[in-house]
Scaffold this active site. Structure first.
Site, mmCIF file in Angstrom:
data_model
loop_
_atom_site.group_PDB
_atom_site.id
_atom_site.type_symbol
_atom_site.label_atom_id
_atom_site.label_comp_id
_atom_site.label_asym_id
_atom_site.label_seq_id
_atom_site.Cartn_x
_atom_site.Cartn_y
_atom_site.Cartn_z
ATOM 1 N N SER A 15 0.954 -1.356 -0.006
ATOM 2 C CA SER A 15 -0.027 -0.023 0.034
ATOM 3 C C SER A 15 1.005 1.347 -0.066
ATOM 4 O O SER A 15 0.344 2.220 -0.591
ATOM 5 C CB SER A 15 -0.990 0.102 1.181
ATOM 6 O OG SER A 15 -0.424 0.137 2.320
ATOM 7 N N ASN A 16 2.232 1.232 0.692
ATOM 8 C CA ASN A 16 2.927 2.309 0.463
ATOM 9 C C ASN A 16 3.459 2.636 -0.965
ATOM 10 O O ASN A 16 3.693 3.700 -1.309
ATOM 11 C CB ASN A 16 4.098 2.324 1.617
ATOM 12 C CG ASN A 16 3.608 2.616 2.780
ATOM 13 O OD1 ASN A 16 3.457 3.869 3.215
ATOM 14 N ND2 ASN A 16 3.398 1.783 3.760
ATOM 15 N N ARG A 67 23.390 -13.689 3.110
ATOM 16 C CA ARG A 67 22.878 -12.272 3.191
ATOM 17 C C ARG A 67 23.387 -11.454 2.026
ATOM 18 O O ARG A 67 22.698 -10.508 1.269
ATOM 19 C CB ARG A 67 22.447 -11.613 4.398
ATOM 20 C CG ARG A 67 21.381 -12.140 5.446
ATOM 21 C CD ARG A 67 20.910 -11.210 6.161
ATOM 22 N NE ARG A 67 21.884 -11.045 7.395
ATOM 23 C CZ ARG A 67 22.103 -9.792 7.800
ATOM 24 N NH1 ARG A 67 21.304 -8.862 7.419
ATOM 25 N NH2 ARG A 67 22.946 -9.394 8.556
ATOM 26 N N MET A 92 10.609 -6.974 4.276
ATOM 27 C CA MET A 92 10.841 -7.697 5.695
ATOM 28 C C MET A 92 12.321 -8.573 5.701
ATOM 29 O O MET A 92 12.370 -9.523 6.227
ATOM 30 C CB MET A 92 9.875 -8.775 5.742
ATOM 31 C CG MET A 92 8.289 -8.038 5.803
ATOM 32 S SD MET A 92 8.184 -6.717 7.160
ATOM 33 C CE MET A 92 8.086 -7.834 8.571
ATOM 34 N N ARG A 93 13.450 -7.784 5.118
ATOM 35 C CA ARG A 93 14.552 -8.248 5.232
ATOM 36 C C ARG A 93 15.557 -7.474 5.877
ATOM 37 O O ARG A 93 15.295 -6.149 5.423
ATOM 38 C CB ARG A 93 15.289 -8.842 3.832
ATOM 39 C CG ARG A 93 14.320 -9.712 3.286
ATOM 40 C CD ARG A 93 14.072 -10.977 3.733
ATOM 41 N NE ARG A 93 15.359 -11.906 4.189
ATOM 42 C CZ ARG A 93 15.266 -12.813 4.748
ATOM 43 N NH1 ARG A 93 14.240 -13.619 5.193
ATOM 44 N NH2 ARG A 93 16.730 -13.675 4.918
ATOM 45 N N LEU A 95 18.990 -5.655 6.005
ATOM 46 C CA LEU A 95 20.203 -5.447 4.924
ATOM 47 C C LEU A 95 21.616 -5.485 5.500
ATOM 48 O O LEU A 95 21.769 -5.045 6.704
ATOM 49 C CB LEU A 95 19.748 -4.219 4.183
ATOM 50 C CG LEU A 95 18.628 -4.084 3.193
ATOM 51 C CD1 LEU A 95 17.932 -2.662 3.074
ATOM 52 C CD2 LEU A 95 18.620 -4.951 2.156
ATOM 53 N N ASN A 109 13.385 4.148 4.706
ATOM 54 C CA ASN A 109 12.381 3.130 5.457
ATOM 55 C C ASN A 109 11.269 3.821 6.011
ATOM 56 O O ASN A 109 11.281 4.908 6.591
ATOM 57 C CB ASN A 109 13.103 2.299 6.275
ATOM 58 C CG ASN A 109 12.095 1.015 6.895
ATOM 59 O OD1 ASN A 109 11.652 0.479 6.138
ATOM 60 N ND2 ASN A 109 12.161 0.768 8.231
ATOM 61 N N HIS A 111 8.328 3.187 8.905
ATOM 62 C CA HIS A 111 8.046 2.156 10.176
ATOM 63 C C HIS A 111 6.804 2.610 10.657
ATOM 64 O O HIS A 111 6.653 3.623 11.044
ATOM 65 C CB HIS A 111 9.064 2.191 10.932
ATOM 66 C CG HIS A 111 8.799 1.074 12.156
ATOM 67 N ND1 HIS A 111 9.281 -0.204 12.077
ATOM 68 C CD2 HIS A 111 8.506 1.244 13.374
ATOM 69 C CE1 HIS A 111 8.829 -0.820 13.102
ATOM 70 N NE2 HIS A 111 8.577 0.237 13.986
ATOM 71 N N GLU A 176 0.766 7.100 7.160
ATOM 72 C CA GLU A 176 2.161 6.502 6.334
ATOM 73 C C GLU A 176 2.022 7.119 5.031
ATOM 74 O O GLU A 176 3.026 7.249 4.030
ATOM 75 C CB GLU A 176 2.278 5.057 6.255
ATOM 76 C CG GLU A 176 2.680 4.537 7.824
ATOM 77 C CD GLU A 176 2.805 3.045 7.614
ATOM 78 O OE1 GLU A 176 3.442 2.419 6.641
ATOM 79 O OE2 GLU A 176 2.310 2.317 8.492
HETATM 80 C C1 GRF Z 1 4.019 -0.724 6.833
HETATM 81 O O1 GRF Z 1 3.051 -0.526 8.087
HETATM 82 C C2 GRF Z 1 5.271 0.034 6.801
HETATM 83 O O2 GRF Z 1 5.285 0.845 7.831
HETATM 84 C C3 GRF Z 1 5.775 -1.454 7.479
HETATM 85 O O3 GRF Z 1 5.390 -2.530 6.704
HETATM 86 C C4 GRF Z 1 3.934 -2.147 6.601
HETATM 87 C C5 GRF Z 1 3.962 -2.293 4.872
HETATM 88 O O4 GRF Z 1 2.635 -2.308 4.382
HETATM 89 N N1 GRF Z 1 7.254 -1.228 7.181
HETATM 90 P P1 GRF Z 1 2.418 -1.996 2.715
HETATM 91 O O5 GRF Z 1 3.183 -3.538 2.265
HETATM 92 O O6 GRF Z 1 3.140 -0.632 2.352
HETATM 93 O O7 GRF Z 1 0.777 -1.964 2.675
#
Ligand code: GRF
Length: 217
Positions: A15-16, A67, A92-93, A95, A109, A111, A176
């Site tokens: 979604s971001n 890695r 979700m890795r 770096l 990033n 968060h 976000e």
């Molecule tokens: C978001 O909440 C972001 O802050 C975190 O992981 C989530 C990713 O959501 N790092 P999306 O895949 O962008 O919908």
């Protein structure tokens, strides 16, 4: 003027990424997405990129015993597409230090907490359990430690009495989707300066001094 080329790294929903794609669609937005990389072929966000005609690449972390090899493959792909800023968007890795150094201050990033509170995962439930009155989101330059690095922008949202993790996550996610395109815009406009842990935004507007949660009765 040439638009800044973004490389967006995702692992899931995206979604971001979608928020960034929408921002880049505006003619006056100073960046464009050159490439989206996912570390899993099943990352749903890849469809947003494909539908927008953006180049995608799947680099499966499981294909690499170490890695460093995975990160080298990411690095090569980003360079091939002349990326100027790497945006982690639900990637979700962790770096490697080498990758973070190579992309120092060109790697950001997002968060879903007000860092340095609640790094890591399950952050909304942890915020509720801790009883904090505000949570929110943070966009920051990436350093090798998890969810660490100089903060570009934060948005605070209230934690409400009836919240569960999903409701709080949804409220934070809305913030976000505003913050990430804004942070990228500021970077692309050359308005950010990093000094130690602090990021300065040139031309920042003054803002309200405080907010309260719960609001005073
Ligand atoms: C978001 O909440 C972001 O802050 C975190 O992981 C989530 C990713 O959501 N790092 P999306 O895949 O962008 O919908």
């Amino acid at each position: 003027m040439a638009r800044l080329k973004l490389g967006v790294l995702i692992s899931g929903r995206g979604s971001n990424l979608k928020a960034l794609i929408e921002a880049c669609a505006a003619a006056d937005y100073p960046a464009e997405i050159a490439l989206v990389i996912a570390n899993k072929p099943s990352a749903a966000g890849l469809d947003y990129a494909r539908n927008a005609g953006i180049a995608t690449s799947v680099i499966e972390h499981r294909a690499f015993p170490e890695r460093a090899g995975f990160d080298a493959a990411l690095d090569a792909e980003l360079r091939k597409h002349h990326v100027g800023l790497v945006c982690l968007a639900g990637f979700m890795r962790l770096l490697t230090e080498g990758f973070c150094t190579a992309w120092h201050d060109r790697l950001i990033n997002i968060h879903p907490s007000l860092l340095p509170a609640f790094p890591g995962i399950d952050v909304q439930q942890r915020a509720i359990d801790a009883g904090v009155r505000f949570s929110g989101c943070t966009v920051h330059f990436v350093r090798a430690a998890m969810d660490d690095g100089p903060i570009i922008i934060q948005s605070a949202v209230p934690v409400l009495p009836e919240d569960d993790a999903d409701r709080l996550a949804a409220r934070i996610l809305e913030a976000e989707h505003v913050c990430y395109p804004l942070a990228v815009r500021w970077f692309a406009e050359g308005r950010l300066t990093v000094a130690g842990n602090r990021v300065q935004l040139r031309g920042a507007r003054t803002q309200p001094k405080t907010s309260f949660s719960p609001a005073a009765g």
